[in-house]
Motif scaffolding. Sequence first.
Motif, mmCIF file in Angstrom:
data_model
loop_
_atom_site.group_PDB
_atom_site.id
_atom_site.type_symbol
_atom_site.label_atom_id
_atom_site.label_comp_id
_atom_site.label_asym_id
_atom_site.label_seq_id
_atom_site.Cartn_x
_atom_site.Cartn_y
_atom_site.Cartn_z
ATOM 1 N N ARG A 1 0.828 -1.207 0.000
ATOM 2 C CA ARG A 1 0.000 0.000 0.000
ATOM 3 C C ARG A 1 0.857 1.249 0.000
ATOM 4 O O ARG A 1 1.935 1.262 0.557
ATOM 5 N N LYS A 2 0.340 2.306 -0.616
ATOM 6 C CA LYS A 2 1.053 3.584 -0.626
ATOM 7 C C LYS A 2 0.688 4.443 0.574
ATOM 8 O O LYS A 2 1.484 5.261 1.024
ATOM 9 N N ARG A 3 -0.543 4.297 1.059
ATOM 10 C CA ARG A 3 -1.041 5.145 2.144
ATOM 11 C C ARG A 3 -1.642 4.291 3.256
ATOM 12 O O ARG A 3 -2.115 3.191 3.000
ATOM 13 N N PRO A 4 -1.661 4.833 4.468
ATOM 14 C CA PRO A 4 -2.318 4.116 5.565
ATOM 15 C C PRO A 4 -3.823 4.003 5.324
ATOM 16 O O PRO A 4 -4.425 4.841 4.653
ATOM 17 N N LYS A 5 -4.419 2.974 5.911
ATOM 18 C CA LYS A 5 -5.877 2.812 5.856
ATOM 19 C C LYS A 5 -6.528 3.959 6.618
ATOM 20 O O LYS A 5 -5.945 4.497 7.564
ATOM 21 N N ARG A 6 -7.745 4.275 6.223
ATOM 22 C CA ARG A 6 -8.461 5.352 6.917
ATOM 23 C C ARG A 6 -8.661 4.999 8.391
ATOM 24 O O ARG A 6 -8.482 5.819 9.267
ATOM 25 N N PHE A 7 -9.062 3.767 8.655
ATOM 26 C CA PHE A 7 -9.212 3.277 10.024
ATOM 27 C C PHE A 7 -8.180 2.170 10.223
ATOM 28 O O PHE A 7 -8.203 1.163 9.545
ATOM 29 N N GLY A 8 -7.284 2.371 11.133
ATOM 30 C CA GLY A 8 -6.194 1.426 11.364
ATOM 31 C C GLY A 8 -4.866 2.046 10.982
ATOM 32 O O GLY A 8 -4.774 3.254 10.727
ATOM 33 N N ASP A 9 -3.834 1.246 10.962
ATOM 34 C CA ASP A 9 -2.472 1.698 10.635
ATOM 35 C C ASP A 9 -2.042 2.878 11.512
ATOM 36 O O ASP A 9 -1.359 3.795 11.062
ATOM 37 N N TYR A 10 -2.420 2.842 12.788
ATOM 38 C CA TYR A 10 -2.183 3.984 13.663
ATOM 39 C C TYR A 10 -0.702 4.255 13.892
ATOM 40 O O TYR A 10 -0.281 5.407 13.940
ATOM 41 N N ILE A 11 0.078 3.197 14.031
ATOM 42 C CA ILE A 11 1.516 3.395 14.256
ATOM 43 C C ILE A 11 2.164 3.964 13.008
ATOM 44 O O ILE A 11 3.009 4.862 13.093
ATOM 45 N N TRP A 12 1.771 3.488 11.833
ATOM 46 C CA TRP A 12 2.308 4.027 10.583
ATOM 47 C C TRP A 12 1.962 5.509 10.450
ATOM 48 O O TRP A 12 2.806 6.335 10.100
ATOM 49 N N LYS A 13 0.718 5.861 10.761
ATOM 50 C CA LYS A 13 0.304 7.268 10.704
ATOM 51 C C LYS A 13 1.142 8.113 11.667
ATOM 52 O O LYS A 13 1.547 9.227 11.336
ATOM 53 N N TYR A 14 1.392 7.561 12.869
ATOM 54 C CA TYR A 14 2.207 8.285 13.838
ATOM 55 C C TYR A 14 3.611 8.527 13.288
ATOM 56 O O TYR A 14 4.148 9.625 13.388
ATOM 57 N N GLN A 15 4.209 7.504 12.704
ATOM 58 C CA GLN A 15 5.568 7.642 12.188
ATOM 59 C C GLN A 15 5.634 8.621 11.022
ATOM 60 O O GLN A 15 6.614 9.347 10.877
ATOM 61 N N HIS B 1 1.704 15.268 15.409
ATOM 62 C CA HIS B 1 2.662 14.359 16.043
ATOM 63 C C HIS B 1 2.323 14.188 17.520
ATOM 64 O O HIS B 1 2.237 13.063 18.029
ATOM 65 N N LYS B 2 2.111 15.283 18.221
ATOM 66 C CA LYS B 2 1.800 15.231 19.658
ATOM 67 C C LYS B 2 0.446 14.587 19.909
ATOM 68 O O LYS B 2 0.293 13.762 20.809
ATOM 69 N N LYS B 3 -0.563 14.957 19.120
ATOM 70 C CA LYS B 3 -1.915 14.425 19.300
ATOM 71 C C LYS B 3 -1.932 12.910 19.084
ATOM 72 O O LYS B 3 -2.485 12.163 19.901
ATOM 73 N N THR B 4 -1.307 12.452 18.015
ATOM 74 C CA THR B 4 -1.263 11.026 17.724
ATOM 75 C C THR B 4 -0.432 10.298 18.780
ATOM 76 O O THR B 4 -0.800 9.204 19.214
ATOM 77 N N GLY B 5 0.654 10.906 19.210
ATOM 78 C CA GLY B 5 1.491 10.310 20.248
ATOM 79 C C GLY B 5 0.752 10.137 21.565
ATOM 80 O O GLY B 5 0.902 9.114 22.243
ATOM 81 N N LEU B 6 -0.052 11.114 21.942
ATOM 82 C CA LEU B 6 -0.834 11.002 23.180
ATOM 83 C C LEU B 6 -1.829 9.849 23.108
ATOM 84 O O LEU B 6 -2.018 9.113 24.074
ATOM 85 N N LYS B 7 -2.456 9.678 21.954
ATOM 86 C CA LYS B 7 -3.422 8.578 21.788
ATOM 87 C C LYS B 7 -2.755 7.216 21.919
ATOM 88 O O LYS B 7 -3.330 6.281 22.463
ATOM 89 N N LEU B 8 -1.547 7.088 21.383
ATOM 90 C CA LEU B 8 -0.865 5.800 21.363
ATOM 91 C C LEU B 8 0.055 5.572 22.559
ATOM 92 O O LEU B 8 0.523 4.459 22.777
ATOM 93 N N GLY B 9 0.340 6.634 23.321
ATOM 94 C CA GLY B 9 1.225 6.512 24.477
ATOM 95 C C GLY B 9 2.696 6.696 24.142
ATOM 96 O O GLY B 9 3.560 6.217 24.864
#
Length: 193
Positions: free
Chosen positions: A24-38, A63-71
Amino acid sequence: MISTKKELRYYLEQDKKALGISNRKRPKRFGDYIWKYQICLRKHEYYTNTDSRIWKHVYRYLHKKTGLKLGFDIPVNVFGPGLRINHFGLIVVNSNAKIGANCDIHQGVNIGQNHGQYDVPTIGDHVWIGPGAKLFGKIQIANGITIGANAVVNKSFTEENITIAGVPAKQIKEGCTAQDEPNCPQKGEPVHL
């Protein structure tokens, strides 16, 4: 440190490869949370280093918002290309630490300072950091080291391709690279430390 569009593409591609994503070229709309964070982390690094004021603030927020969600509390310009974050969960990294390419990191890891602001670890390439590991102080970790789960690493390990574990961490196994495979001890053979 990402300072050109070409370097940004390279880092993004290496991170994607490290995460095992090839179709895949892009992250899934729902899921791939770690990839989106990176992706947010790398773009924040790029726009911080190129001093693009508007995009720097946009990606700092994402970056900060996604990081807070994932820890994740991972600052910019710390990890080399090929970062692999394996799970959601607390990961805290000091902003002065330096970590090489192809780091594989698990949840519960803390890479921090000891006393002074610059008493932080420098970690080489191809290092695997197990769940719950704690690394702190002005220490050097060589290339290809495997750090066991819940290890507390407070001294340098400069020999490459070894396994360390324990509290405090000590060498428990000599490592073998793919090139050394015929010379590696077989299952049941003693490993000389």
